[in-house]
Motif scaffolding. Structure first.
Motif, PDB file in Angstrom:
ATOM      1  N   ASP A 159     130.582 -29.112   0.507  1.00  0.00           N
ATOM      2  CA  ASP A 159     130.993 -30.386  -0.085  1.00  0.00           C
ATOM      3  C   ASP A 159     131.872 -31.211   0.847  1.00  0.00           C
ATOM      4  OD1 ASP A 159     129.647 -29.943  -2.473  1.00  0.00           O
ATOM      5  OD2 ASP A 159     131.342 -28.906  -3.387  1.00  0.00           O
ATOM      6  N   ASN A 160     132.137 -30.712   2.038  1.00  0.00           N
ATOM      7  CA  ASN A 160     133.009 -31.410   2.989  1.00  0.00           C
ATOM      8  C   ASN A 160     132.191 -32.187   4.011  1.00  0.00           C
ATOM      9  OD1 ASN A 160     135.140 -30.125   1.675  1.00  0.00           O
ATOM     10  ND2 ASN A 160     135.130 -28.426   3.113  1.00  0.00           N
ATOM     11  N   LEU A 161     132.849 -33.133   4.668  1.00  0.00           N
ATOM     12  CA  LEU A 161     132.187 -33.931   5.685  1.00  0.00           C
ATOM     13  C   LEU A 161     133.049 -33.953   6.940  1.00  0.00           C
ATOM     14  CD1 LEU A 161     129.762 -35.827   6.285  1.00  0.00           C
ATOM     15  CD2 LEU A 161     131.219 -37.716   5.508  1.00  0.00           C
ATOM     16  N   HIS A 162     132.489 -33.465   8.066  1.00  0.00           N
ATOM     17  CA  HIS A 162     133.169 -33.524   9.360  1.00  0.00           C
ATOM     18  C   HIS A 162     132.755 -34.837  10.021  1.00  0.00           C
ATOM     19  CE1 HIS A 162     134.263 -29.348   8.880  1.00  0.00           C
ATOM     20  NE2 HIS A 162     132.996 -29.050   8.666  1.00  0.00           N
ATOM     21  N   ILE A 163     133.745 -35.622  10.415  1.00  0.00           N
ATOM     22  CA  ILE A 163     133.497 -36.938  10.987  1.00  0.00           C
ATOM     23  C   ILE A 163     134.020 -36.940  12.422  1.00  0.00           C
ATOM     24  CG2 ILE A 163     133.887 -39.412  10.716  1.00  0.00           C
ATOM     25  CD1 ILE A 163     134.816 -38.599   7.770  1.00  0.00           C
ATOM     26  N   THR A 164     133.124 -37.109  13.379  1.00  0.00           N
ATOM     27  CA  THR A 164     133.522 -37.159  14.779  1.00  0.00           C
ATOM     28  C   THR A 164     133.522 -38.616  15.223  1.00  0.00           C
ATOM     29  OG1 THR A 164     132.602 -34.970  15.181  1.00  0.00           O
ATOM     30  CG2 THR A 164     132.980 -36.358  17.119  1.00  0.00           C
ATOM     31  N   MET A 165     134.637 -39.019  15.846  1.00  0.00           N
ATOM     32  CA  MET A 165     134.826 -40.411  16.236  1.00  0.00           C
ATOM     33  C   MET A 165     135.262 -40.526  17.684  1.00  0.00           C
ATOM     34  SD  MET A 165     136.665 -41.597  12.757  1.00  0.00           S
ATOM     35  CE  MET A 165     137.109 -39.959  12.217  1.00  0.00           C
ATOM     36  N   LYS A 166     135.040 -41.715  18.220  1.00  0.00           N
ATOM     37  CA  LYS A 166     135.417 -42.017  19.599  1.00  0.00           C
ATOM     38  C   LYS A 166     136.352 -43.224  19.563  1.00  0.00           C
ATOM     39  CE  LYS A 166     133.162 -42.888  24.004  1.00  0.00           C
ATOM     40  NZ  LYS A 166     131.864 -43.024  24.665  1.00  0.00           N
ATOM     41  N   CYS A 167     137.446 -43.139  20.313  1.00  0.00           N
ATOM     42  CA  CYS A 167     138.362 -44.273  20.424  1.00  0.00           C
ATOM     43  C   CYS A 167     139.042 -44.214  21.791  1.00  0.00           C
ATOM     44  CB  CYS A 167     139.383 -44.282  19.288  1.00  0.00           C
ATOM     45  SG  CYS A 167     140.679 -43.059  19.433  1.00  0.00           S
ATOM     46  N   PRO A 168     139.636 -45.324  22.230  1.00  0.00           N
ATOM     47  CA  PRO A 168     140.212 -45.370  23.578  1.00  0.00           C
ATOM     48  C   PRO A 168     141.475 -44.537  23.777  1.00  0.00           C
ATOM     49  CG  PRO A 168     140.267 -47.563  22.542  1.00  0.00           C
ATOM     50  CD  PRO A 168     139.620 -46.631  21.592  1.00  0.00           C
ATOM     51  N   PHE A 169     142.116 -44.072  22.712  1.00  0.00           N
ATOM     52  CA  PHE A 169     143.363 -43.324  22.890  1.00  0.00           C
ATOM     53  C   PHE A 169     143.260 -41.862  22.439  1.00  0.00           C
ATOM     54  CE2 PHE A 169     143.605 -45.626  18.892  1.00  0.00           C
ATOM     55  CZ  PHE A 169     143.988 -44.645  17.982  1.00  0.00           C
ATOM     56  N   VAL A 170     142.066 -41.271  22.577  1.00  0.00           N
ATOM     57  CA  VAL A 170     141.878 -39.862  22.195  1.00  0.00           C
ATOM     58  C   VAL A 170     142.873 -38.959  22.919  1.00  0.00           C
ATOM     59  CG1 VAL A 170     140.275 -37.910  22.342  1.00  0.00           C
ATOM     60  CG2 VAL A 170     139.475 -40.108  21.516  1.00  0.00           C
ATOM     61  N   LYS A 186     137.678 -34.635  25.414  1.00  0.00           N
ATOM     62  CA  LYS A 186     138.127 -35.756  26.256  1.00  0.00           C
ATOM     63  C   LYS A 186     137.779 -37.124  25.694  1.00  0.00           C
ATOM     64  CE  LYS A 186     138.242 -33.304  30.597  1.00  0.00           C
ATOM     65  NZ  LYS A 186     137.831 -33.257  31.992  1.00  0.00           N
ATOM     66  N   GLU A 187     136.682 -37.239  24.938  1.00  0.00           N
ATOM     67  CA  GLU A 187     136.237 -38.544  24.467  1.00  0.00           C
ATOM     68  C   GLU A 187     136.230 -38.721  22.954  1.00  0.00           C
ATOM     69  OE1 GLU A 187     132.495 -39.548  26.154  1.00  0.00           O
ATOM     70  OE2 GLU A 187     133.251 -39.573  28.202  1.00  0.00           O
ATOM     71  N   THR A 188     136.221 -37.626  22.195  1.00  0.00           N
ATOM     72  CA  THR A 188     136.093 -37.731  20.741  1.00  0.00           C
ATOM     73  C   THR A 188     137.099 -36.848  20.016  1.00  0.00           C
ATOM     74  OG1 THR A 188     134.471 -35.940  20.566  1.00  0.00           O
ATOM     75  CG2 THR A 188     133.597 -38.161  20.911  1.00  0.00           C
ATOM     76  N   TYR A 189     137.272 -37.139  18.741  1.00  0.00           N
ATOM     77  CA  TYR A 189     138.054 -36.268  17.863  1.00  0.00           C
ATOM     78  C   TYR A 189     137.316 -36.134  16.538  1.00  0.00           C
ATOM     79  CZ  TYR A 189     139.733 -40.502  15.487  1.00  0.00           C
ATOM     80  OH  TYR A 189     139.811 -41.683  14.791  1.00  0.00           O
ATOM     81  N   THR A 190     137.585 -35.043  15.835  1.00  0.00           N
ATOM     82  CA  THR A 190     136.903 -34.761  14.572  1.00  0.00           C
ATOM     83  C   THR A 190     137.923 -34.560  13.471  1.00  0.00           C
ATOM     84  OG1 THR A 190     135.077 -33.718  15.763  1.00  0.00           O
ATOM     85  CG2 THR A 190     135.276 -33.191  13.414  1.00  0.00           C
ATOM     86  N   THR A 191     137.631 -35.152  12.318  1.00  0.00           N
ATOM     87  CA  THR A 191     138.422 -34.949  11.110  1.00  0.00           C
ATOM     88  C   THR A 191     137.500 -34.362  10.056  1.00  0.00           C
ATOM     89  OG1 THR A 191     137.927 -37.125  10.217  1.00  0.00           O
ATOM     90  CG2 THR A 191     139.876 -36.956  11.607  1.00  0.00           C
ATOM     91  N   THR A 192     138.086 -33.769   9.019  1.00  0.00           N
ATOM     92  CA  THR A 192     137.295 -33.253   7.910  1.00  0.00           C
ATOM     93  C   THR A 192     137.755 -33.909   6.628  1.00  0.00           C
ATOM     94  OG1 THR A 192     136.981 -31.133   9.012  1.00  0.00           O
ATOM     95  CG2 THR A 192     136.601 -31.183   6.642  1.00  0.00           C
ATOM     96  N   ALA A 193     136.812 -34.542   5.943  1.00  0.00           N
ATOM     97  CA  ALA A 193     137.089 -35.106   4.625  1.00  0.00           C
ATOM     98  C   ALA A 193     136.619 -34.089   3.596  1.00  0.00           C
ATOM     99  CB  ALA A 193     136.353 -36.431   4.451  1.00  0.00           C
ATOM    100  N   ILE A 194     137.568 -33.548   2.838  1.00  0.00           N
ATOM    101  CA  ILE A 194     137.211 -32.551   1.828  1.00  0.00           C
ATOM    102  C   ILE A 194     136.639 -33.249   0.595  1.00  0.00           C
ATOM    103  CG2 ILE A 194     138.904 -30.888   2.685  1.00  0.00           C
ATOM    104  CD1 ILE A 194     140.662 -31.658   0.257  1.00  0.00           C
ATOM    105  N   LYS A 195     136.042 -32.473  -0.291  1.00  0.00           N
ATOM    106  CA  LYS A 195     135.386 -33.013  -1.483  1.00  0.00           C
ATOM    107  C   LYS A 195     136.311 -33.929  -2.275  1.00  0.00           C
ATOM    108  CE  LYS A 195     132.870 -31.680  -5.674  1.00  0.00           C
ATOM    109  NZ  LYS A 195     133.114 -32.944  -6.277  1.00  0.00           N
ATOM    110  N   GLU A 196     137.546 -33.528  -2.480  1.00  0.00           N
ATOM    111  CA  GLU A 196     138.476 -34.346  -3.255  1.00  0.00           C
ATOM    112  C   GLU A 196     138.693 -35.714  -2.592  1.00  0.00           C
ATOM    113  OE1 GLU A 196     142.827 -34.124  -5.430  1.00  0.00           O
ATOM    114  OE2 GLU A 196     142.260 -32.535  -4.053  1.00  0.00           O
ATOM    115  N   THR A 197     138.829 -35.729  -1.281  1.00  0.00           N
ATOM    116  CA  THR A 197     138.973 -36.995  -0.559  1.00  0.00           C
ATOM    117  C   THR A 197     137.725 -37.848  -0.731  1.00  0.00           C
ATOM    118  OG1 THR A 197     140.428 -35.981   1.072  1.00  0.00           O
ATOM    119  CG2 THR A 197     139.354 -38.033   1.717  1.00  0.00           C
ATOM    120  N   LEU A 198     136.556 -37.239  -0.590  1.00  0.00           N
ATOM    121  CA  LEU A 198     135.306 -37.969  -0.748  1.00  0.00           C
ATOM    122  C   LEU A 198     135.162 -38.531  -2.163  1.00  0.00           C
ATOM    123  CD1 LEU A 198     133.008 -35.494   1.186  1.00  0.00           C
ATOM    124  CD2 LEU A 198     133.730 -37.766   1.948  1.00  0.00           C
ATOM    125  N   ASP A 199     135.599 -37.761  -3.156  1.00  0.00           N
ATOM    126  CA  ASP A 199     135.491 -38.187  -4.555  1.00  0.00           C
ATOM    127  C   ASP A 199     136.488 -39.279  -4.930  1.00  0.00           C
ATOM    128  OD1 ASP A 199     133.453 -36.373  -4.964  1.00  0.00           O
ATOM    129  OD2 ASP A 199     134.723 -34.884  -5.954  1.00  0.00           O
TER     130      ASP A 199
END
Length: 77
Positions: free
Chosen positions: A20-31, A54-67
């Motif tokens: 039920d969780n979602l891992h979100i990988t993102m890219k930004c200039p200040f990783v 070096k270029e990306t970071y990952t966060t996890t949105a749990i079910k409660e956050t998604l809901d």
């Protein structure tokens, strides 16, 4: 209440569903300034950094956050 300063927009480069969780990988200039376990706001939703390279970071949105959020970034599933 959000009291930070918006620095930039991150680009979503990967979405991975795990149960039920979602891992979100993102890219930004200040990783290079980010740290594991640091909380960072994404469209007003605070998410914790769980991985980074070096270029990306990952966060996890749990079910409660998604809901309970109305953020486009975490509703993409």
């Amino acid at each position: 209440m959000f009291s930070g300063i918006i620095e930039t927009a991150a680009q979503v480069v990967k979405l991975e569903k795990e149960k039920d969780n979602l891992h979100i990988t993102m890219k930004c200039p200040f990783v290079n300034e980010l740290k594991i376990d640091q909380s960072i706001s994404h469209n007003g939703v605070c998410l914790t950094i769980v991985r980074k390279d070096k270029e990306t970071y990952t966060t996890t949105a749990i079910k409660e956050t998604l809901d309970k959020t109305n953020s486009r970034i975490v509703k993409t599933r």
